[in-house]
Design a protein around this motif. Sequence first.
Motif, short mmCIF file in Angstrom:
data_model
loop_
_atom_site.label_atom_id
_atom_site.label_comp_id
_atom_site.label_asym_id
_atom_site.label_seq_id
_atom_site.Cartn_x
_atom_site.Cartn_y
_atom_site.Cartn_z
N PHE A 91 -3.48 4.06 1.24
CA PHE A 91 -4.58 4.36 0.52
C PHE A 91 -4.63 3.51 -0.63
O PHE A 91 -5.73 2.91 -0.96
N PHE A 107 -10.70 10.88 -5.83
CA PHE A 107 -9.74 10.42 -4.94
C PHE A 107 -9.76 11.55 -4.05
O PHE A 107 -10.10 12.89 -4.15
N CYS A 141 0.84 -1.26 -0.15
CA CYS A 141 -0.12 0.00 -0.04
C CYS A 141 0.90 1.26 0.06
O CYS A 141 1.79 1.48 0.86
N ASP A 168 -6.77 14.70 0.35
CA ASP A 168 -5.59 14.67 1.11
C ASP A 168 -4.64 13.51 0.73
O ASP A 168 -3.55 13.07 1.30
N PHE A 169 -4.96 12.77 -0.43
CA PHE A 169 -4.05 11.88 -0.98
C PHE A 169 -3.38 12.33 -2.12
O PHE A 169 -3.90 13.02 -3.18
N PRO A 170 -1.98 12.17 -2.43
CA PRO A 170 -1.13 11.67 -1.23
C PRO A 170 -0.84 12.63 -0.18
O PRO A 170 -1.24 14.04 -0.26
N GLY A 171 -0.31 12.24 1.03
CA GLY A 171 0.22 13.20 2.11
C GLY A 171 1.36 13.79 1.72
O GLY A 171 2.10 13.85 0.49
N THR A 191 -8.29 0.96 -3.73
CA THR A 191 -7.84 2.18 -2.98
C THR A 191 -8.82 1.82 -1.70
O THR A 191 -9.71 0.82 -1.82
N PRO A 206 4.67 10.83 0.74
CA PRO A 206 4.20 9.53 0.74
C PRO A 206 5.02 8.24 1.17
O PRO A 206 6.16 8.35 1.14
N ASP A 240 0.88 5.02 0.79
CA ASP A 240 0.37 6.08 1.58
C ASP A 240 -0.98 5.81 2.39
O ASP A 240 -1.99 6.69 2.18
N ARG A 269 1.34 13.92 -7.33
CA ARG A 269 0.21 15.04 -7.72
C ARG A 269 0.26 15.18 -9.16
O ARG A 269 -0.53 16.36 -9.36
#
Length: 133
Positions: free
Chosen positions: A13, A116, A9, A119-122, A63, A125, A11, A109
């Motif tokens: 998610f 999605f 996985c 806040d994904f990705p942080g 996800t 990641p 991040d 990003r």
Amino acid sequence: MTDTYGVGCFDAFLWVFAQGATNVHLDIAEQTGQLRSLFQDKPLPVLDAYRAESGDLVQWGVTDNADLLAWIPVGDPERWPTVIIQAGRLSAVVSDRSSVDIVLGLLTRALRVPFFPDDFPGERPSFSPDPYL
């Protein structure tokens, strides 16, 4: 990608599958069978441009929101497009990028999927074989 990271996985998610994974929930063959059963005889109009049907899809990811990532097996396997299907089939997008480029694009990003979470990705990641252990 799975040669480098293995299954797991990104991040906490985005889950990535591989053939023969010891966890059946991360095995491409097992998850593809479930996807095909789920979408059996249900058209996905986004596939029309590829002359493909939902029974052709090969699922390579999911996800935590239950959005599905699947290859559309047309042409050269190294260039198979990916369809990302929103949980509940409310929406779908197709990308002609490789799955590695899709993951990289999502994590940087550079690629945004409208359904999605924002806040994904942080900020930083990470990858984990199982972030819930």
